[in-house]
Design a protein around this motif. Structure first.
Motif, PDB file in Angstrom:
ATOM      1  N   ASP A 194      -3.676  22.251 -15.876  1.00 14.39           N
ATOM      2  CA  ASP A 194      -2.399  22.857 -15.478  1.00 14.39           C
ATOM      3  C   ASP A 194      -1.189  21.956 -15.684  1.00 14.39           C
ATOM      4  N   GLN A 195      -1.360  20.802 -16.269  1.00 18.41           N
ATOM      5  CA  GLN A 195      -0.245  19.948 -16.653  1.00 18.41           C
ATOM      6  C   GLN A 195      -0.610  19.252 -17.959  1.00 18.41           C
ATOM      7  N   TRP A 196       0.400  18.915 -18.762  1.00 21.15           N
ATOM      8  CA  TRP A 196       0.172  18.004 -19.873  1.00 21.15           C
ATOM      9  C   TRP A 196      -0.139  16.624 -19.304  1.00 21.15           C
ATOM     10  N   PRO A 256      -2.562  21.520 -20.976  1.00 18.63           N
ATOM     11  CA  PRO A 256      -2.791  22.088 -19.645  1.00 18.63           C
ATOM     12  C   PRO A 256      -4.112  22.837 -19.494  1.00 18.63           C
ATOM     13  N   LEU A 309       5.565  20.140 -26.203  1.00 20.51           N
ATOM     14  CA  LEU A 309       6.179  20.913 -25.125  1.00 20.51           C
ATOM     15  C   LEU A 309       6.895  22.144 -25.671  1.00 20.51           C
ATOM     16  N   GLU A 363      12.104  18.229 -18.848  1.00 22.60           N
ATOM     17  CA  GLU A 363      10.756  18.647 -19.238  1.00 22.60           C
ATOM     18  C   GLU A 363       9.672  17.743 -18.649  1.00 22.60           C
ATOM     19  N   GLU A 402       8.683  17.295 -15.752  1.00 28.17           N
ATOM     20  CA  GLU A 402       7.893  17.881 -14.670  1.00 28.17           C
ATOM     21  C   GLU A 402       6.674  18.638 -15.194  1.00 28.17           C
ATOM     22  N   ARG A 403       6.618  18.862 -16.505  1.00 26.09           N
ATOM     23  CA  ARG A 403       5.444  19.505 -17.106  1.00 26.09           C
ATOM     24  C   ARG A 403       4.372  18.486 -17.493  1.00 26.09           C
ATOM     25  N   ASP A 446       2.574  27.892 -21.592  1.00 23.99           N
ATOM     26  CA  ASP A 446       2.374  26.891 -20.551  1.00 23.99           C
ATOM     27  C   ASP A 446       3.146  27.282 -19.306  1.00 23.99           C
ATOM     28  N   GLN A 447       2.438  27.604 -18.242  1.00 26.61           N
ATOM     29  CA  GLN A 447       3.062  27.969 -16.979  1.00 26.61           C
ATOM     30  C   GLN A 447       3.244  26.734 -16.106  1.00 26.61           C
ATOM     31  N   PRO A 448       4.179  26.775 -15.148  1.00 25.05           N
ATOM     32  CA  PRO A 448       4.329  25.632 -14.242  1.00 25.05           C
ATOM     33  C   PRO A 448       2.995  25.314 -13.575  1.00 25.05           C
TER      34      PRO A 448
END
Length: 238
Positions: free
Chosen positions: A105-107, A199, A224, A138, A140-141, A231-233
């Motif tokens: 769920d995150q890079w 993610p 990104l 960006e 925060e991803r 890609d969702q938060p």
């Protein structure tokens, strides 16, 4: 009136003759039909997975294979991407188990090294922090991850350094289990590279040794952009 005869008239049957029974076996299950159903179910599952992964694959192909506008990637694209093993055996430094799914769920910008953290490890951790900060809104991803590959205790000064700003996550994993997921380039050690994970938990890029900060930042920015449509938060940055 005389008693009745138990034999049917004209049957010619002998009253004391034994009765004959024919025993028929029950039909056996159709094993072939069951195998066909199982194969069909697996095929449907694979088709669903392929449909879900299609946007991801298309975005990577667009940015790193077709290379529009003549752009090229600095890091090595891993195709197909390697999914994170469910039994990776991740643990906190305190020994608590961590599910592999927690990395999704995150890079991820992944640094690998033992607890002693030599100069290469320190340089990678510093670059990891600087690049994430340079991504602006960006960032925060993206999460920072240090995978410690032995049973040692990281030096306090290293732990302080990686706690500046948004702290890096630090997890312990054995080299043997990690090698089922990440791999160095031929002739290189695992700790010589930084690794980029998407993610979905797919390892999909390997950064060259002695990385160029500007070129690596461009690669991550392209990733990104390429993933912006799907890609969702994810989990909150730590």
């Amino acid at each position: 009136m005389s008693g009745s005869n138990s034999s049917a008239p004209g049957s010619g049957a002998v009253p004391d003759s034994p009765l004959n029974f024919s025993v028929h076996s029950l039909p056996s299950p159709d094993l072939a039909d069951g195998q066909r159903r199982t194969a069909a179910g697996r095929l449907r599952m694979l088709l669903v997975l392929a449909v879900c992964a299609a946007p991801v694959i298309a975005s990577y192909v667009t940015y790193f294979v077709i290379r529009p506008e003549g752009r090229t990637n600095y890091s090595e694209l891993i195709t197909p991407g390697r999914p994170i093993p469910a039994e990776l055996g991740l643990r906190t430094l305190g020994g608590e188990p961590v599910a592999a799914a927690a990395l999704r769920d995150q890079w991820l910008i992944v640094v690998v090294g033992d607890a002693a953290c030599d100069k290469t490890c320190e340089d990678h951790l510093y670059l990891q922090r600087q690049i994430r900060e340079a991504l602006g809104r960006e960032k925060e991803r993206v999460d920072k991850l240090w995978l410690v590959t032995d049973a040692g205790t990281p030096r306090p000064e290293v732990m302080r350094a990686i706690s500046i700003g948004t702290p890096a996550a630090v997890l312990r994993v054995s080299r043997e289990r990690l090698s089922a997921w990440l791999a160095p380039a031929q002739g290189q050690a695992l700790a010589q590279h930084i690794y980029l994970v998407d993610p979905m938990g797919l390892w999909m890029m390997r950064v060259p040794p002695n990385p160029d900060a500007a070129k690596l930042k461009r690669d991550i920015e392209k990733l990104l952009r390429a993933s912006a449509s799907w890609d969702q938060p994810g989990r909150p940055a730590r």
